[in-house]
Design an enzyme around this catalytic site. Sequence first.
Site, PDB file in Angstrom:
ATOM      1  N   CYS A  67      77.557  21.654  62.432  1.00 29.20           N
ATOM      2  CA  CYS A  67      78.724  21.519  61.737  1.00 29.20           C
ATOM      3  C   CYS A  67      78.588  20.889  60.259  1.00 29.20           C
ATOM      4  O   CYS A  67      77.768  19.802  60.422  1.00 29.20           O
ATOM      5  CB  CYS A  67      79.526  20.682  62.476  1.00 29.20           C
ATOM      6  N   CYS A  71      81.074  13.569  60.372  1.00 31.77           N
ATOM      7  CA  CYS A  71      81.438  12.514  61.347  1.00 31.77           C
ATOM      8  C   CYS A  71      80.396  11.966  62.119  1.00 31.77           C
ATOM      9  O   CYS A  71      79.082  12.361  62.081  1.00 31.77           O
ATOM     10  CB  CYS A  71      82.264  12.893  62.611  1.00 31.77           C
ATOM     11  N   CYS A  74      78.391  12.108  65.270  1.00 24.66           N
ATOM     12  CA  CYS A  74      79.000  13.726  66.069  1.00 24.66           C
ATOM     13  C   CYS A  74      77.046  14.011  66.510  1.00 24.66           C
ATOM     14  O   CYS A  74      76.854  13.329  65.380  1.00 24.66           O
ATOM     15  CB  CYS A  74      79.082  14.369  66.040  1.00 24.66           C
ATOM     16  N   CYS A 111      88.967  23.680  77.723  1.00 26.73           N
ATOM     17  CA  CYS A 111      88.913  23.417  76.612  1.00 26.73           C
ATOM     18  C   CYS A 111      88.224  23.684  75.697  1.00 26.73           C
ATOM     19  O   CYS A 111      86.168  23.492  76.080  1.00 26.73           O
ATOM     20  CB  CYS A 111      88.994  22.230  76.274  1.00 26.73           C
ATOM     21  N   CYS A 142      93.255  24.922  75.966  1.00 25.13           N
ATOM     22  CA  CYS A 142      92.933  23.616  75.092  1.00 25.13           C
ATOM     23  C   CYS A 142      91.655  24.844  74.104  1.00 25.13           C
ATOM     24  O   CYS A 142      90.824  25.378  74.217  1.00 25.13           O
ATOM     25  CB  CYS A 142      92.670  22.471  75.593  1.00 25.13           C
ATOM     26  N   CYS A 202      96.693  17.412  71.792  1.00 23.67           N
ATOM     27  CA  CYS A 202      95.859  16.861  72.403  1.00 23.67           C
ATOM     28  C   CYS A 202      95.052  15.889  71.129  1.00 23.67           C
ATOM     29  O   CYS A 202      94.510  16.500  70.600  1.00 23.67           O
ATOM     30  CB  CYS A 202      94.942  17.304  73.031  1.00 23.67           C
ATOM     31  N   ARG A 275      94.027  10.389  78.295  1.00 23.34           N
ATOM     32  CA  ARG A 275      93.167  10.907  79.277  1.00 23.34           C
ATOM     33  C   ARG A 275      91.581  10.118  78.766  1.00 23.34           C
ATOM     34  O   ARG A 275      91.250   9.424  77.628  1.00 23.34           O
ATOM     35  CB  ARG A 275      92.740  12.515  78.568  1.00 23.34           C
TER      36      ARG A 275
HETATM   37  N1  SAM Z   1      84.574  19.990  65.523  1.00 19.64           N
HETATM   38  C1  SAM Z   1      85.841  19.971  66.188  1.00 19.64           C
HETATM   39  C2  SAM Z   1      86.247  18.776  65.959  1.00 19.64           C
HETATM   40  O1  SAM Z   1      86.290  18.130  64.799  1.00 19.64           O
HETATM   41  O2  SAM Z   1      88.032  19.041  65.920  1.00 19.64           O
HETATM   42  C3  SAM Z   1      86.488  19.386  67.837  1.00 19.64           C
HETATM   43  C4  SAM Z   1      84.839  18.690  68.393  1.00 19.64           C
HETATM   44  S1  SAM Z   1      84.301  17.736  68.355  1.00 19.64           S
HETATM   45  C5  SAM Z   1      83.194  17.168  69.323  1.00 19.64           C
HETATM   46  C6  SAM Z   1      85.771  16.078  69.107  1.00 19.64           C
HETATM   47  C7  SAM Z   1      86.093  15.022  69.358  1.00 19.64           C
HETATM   48  O3  SAM Z   1      85.174  14.834  70.011  1.00 19.64           O
HETATM   49  C8  SAM Z   1      85.926  13.988  68.429  1.00 19.64           C
HETATM   50  O4  SAM Z   1      86.752  14.440  67.586  1.00 19.64           O
HETATM   51  C9  SAM Z   1      85.188  12.764  68.841  1.00 19.64           C
HETATM   52  O5  SAM Z   1      86.953  12.012  69.555  1.00 19.64           O
HETATM   53  C10 SAM Z   1      84.340  13.532  70.208  1.00 19.64           C
HETATM   54  N2  SAM Z   1      83.606  13.212  69.954  1.00 19.64           N
HETATM   55  C11 SAM Z   1      82.956  14.125  69.097  1.00 19.64           C
HETATM   56  N3  SAM Z   1      81.037  12.921  69.182  1.00 19.64           N
HETATM   57  C12 SAM Z   1      81.492  12.578  71.353  1.00 19.64           C
HETATM   58  C13 SAM Z   1      80.926  11.360  70.777  1.00 19.64           C
HETATM   59  N4  SAM Z   1      78.850  10.847  70.600  1.00 19.64           N
HETATM   60  N5  SAM Z   1      80.954  10.509  71.931  1.00 19.64           N
HETATM   61  C14 SAM Z   1      82.653  10.105  72.149  1.00 19.64           C
HETATM   62  N6  SAM Z   1      83.165  11.023  71.654  1.00 19.64           N
HETATM   63  C15 SAM Z   1      82.360  11.854  70.301  1.00 19.64           C
HETATM   64  C1  DTB Z   2      88.093  14.834  73.470  1.00 20.01           C
HETATM   65  O1  DTB Z   2      89.042  13.540  72.309  1.00 20.01           O
HETATM   66  N1  DTB Z   2      87.054  14.511  73.472  1.00 20.01           N
HETATM   67  C2  DTB Z   2      86.918  15.943  74.240  1.00 20.01           C
HETATM   68  C3  DTB Z   2      87.302  16.637  73.767  1.00 20.01           C
HETATM   69  N2  DTB Z   2      88.230  15.875  73.140  1.00 20.01           N
HETATM   70  C4  DTB Z   2      86.542  18.156  72.752  1.00 20.01           C
HETATM   71  C5  DTB Z   2      84.697  15.938  73.615  1.00 20.01           C
HETATM   72  C6  DTB Z   2      83.880  14.339  74.114  1.00 20.01           C
HETATM   73  C7  DTB Z   2      83.060  15.047  73.258  1.00 20.01           C
HETATM   74  C8  DTB Z   2      81.353  14.076  73.377  1.00 20.01           C
HETATM   75  C9  DTB Z   2      80.217  14.150  72.667  1.00 20.01           C
HETATM   76  C10 DTB Z   2      79.511  15.458  73.324  1.00 20.01           C
HETATM   77  O2  DTB Z   2      79.131  16.210  74.071  1.00 20.01           O
HETATM   78  O3  DTB Z   2      79.095  15.947  72.311  1.00 20.01           O
HETATM   79 FE1  SF4 Z   3      82.162  19.179  63.822  1.00 22.00          FE
HETATM   80 FE2  SF4 Z   3      81.163  17.495  64.873  1.00 22.00          FE
HETATM   81 FE3  SF4 Z   3      83.033  16.599  63.834  1.00 22.00          FE
HETATM   82 FE4  SF4 Z   3      83.783  18.251  65.591  1.00 22.00          FE
HETATM   83  S1  SF4 Z   3      83.351  15.466  65.419  1.00 22.00           S
HETATM   84  S2  SF4 Z   3      83.728  17.900  62.989  1.00 22.00           S
HETATM   85  S3  SF4 Z   3      81.587  18.966  65.718  1.00 22.00           S
HETATM   86  S4  SF4 Z   3      80.636  16.465  63.011  1.00 22.00           S
END
Ligand code: SAM
Ligand code: DTB
Ligand code: SF4
Length: 337
Positions: A67, A71, A74, A111, A142, A202, A275
Amino acid sequence: MSATPHTSPATPRTAAGQPGWTRAAAQALYDLPFNDLLLQAHQVHRRHFDANAVQLSRLLSVKTGGCPEDCGYCSQSAHYDTGMKATRLMAEEEVIAAAAQARASGATRFCMAAAWRAPKARDLDRVCDMIAAVKAMGLETCATLGMLDEEQASRLGAAGLDYYNHNIDTSEAFYGEIITTRTIDDRLETLGHARAAGLKLCCGGIVGMGEAVADRLDMLVLLANLDEPPESVPLNLWNEVAGVPVAQRAAPVEPIAFARLVAVARILMPRSVVRLSAGRSHMSDELQALCFFAGANSMFVGETLLTTANPAEDRDAALFARLGLRAAEGGAGHGGA
Ligand code: SAM
Ligand code: DTB
Ligand code: SF4
């Protein structure tokens, strides 16, 4: 003499007569004696929801890693060395097979998540086909695909999308510490496009990234003060990922502090589904029970979220049995009397 719960701070009102929350009001709730806060949150919860039903969702990462966003929490960001291998967009048949498994395991919502800054036209076509297929299986749909313009949001809606997940993640003040490739206003703009297209929202965030309690409350206040608060509010506890910047600054969230936050979310957004999202693997059964009492009424099932762990299904089933909880019927998780 029986103790009387503290009364809640009055909900401030805007000129238009809509409730408008302030950080001070949210902080006053947060600081109530724990029993008073939990009682109040639970009473609000019962007014709007069946207190013994929890909505179950299941995630699928339809496009993982690589990506362009940075962030700092992530595993999927191309900016960090997390060992995550980038994949291409999954085939529709694989998505349908995963959705069938989700339905069989009791989930009512599926989702689909993609690690994009924004979907490209060709990718959006394919995701629309996936959404139509999953919807036809009787599941709520979703998707979380990054930024959308209004036309993309409308196309997703026309394909059968029920919810768009797009988190604000933290407070406006802390946002730039965690993400620099976009702003919280970019997030709000996409949320506006999703709303304009008639999608349910959401939207929530993450705690445990080294932010202050004030940041967590500001995030909830921002969500609660939207013209229409999100129908679904995911609260993620940061799930550890090695190699990302948040790993250097993360601070564990004290369990009682997390339960307080859930309670405040419930009171600020009485009709939203709250949630327990990422991080349940790090939560004791007792903390989860407290959170359900405080107003959490949705969670992800399945042993992986996108790339990180979630509790095993037998642990969740045992917890539900011990607490007398049951899965909410599809589509019936939101609203209530
Ligand atoms: N790329 C899209 C976005 O950022 O909206 C969708 C996927 S992203 C992984 C969705 C959400 O997962 C993020 O906004 C964040 O709140 C959560 N998330 C990502 N990595 C995480 C982690 N290591 N622990 C907890 N929540 C996480
Ligand atoms: C949200 O708030 N949590 C979900 C969903 N929306 C997409 C994602 C959690 C991801 C946790 C980190 C991972 O498994 O990579
Ligand atoms: Fe990309 Fe992860 Fe950020 Fe979603 S949360 S925009 S997958 S870097």
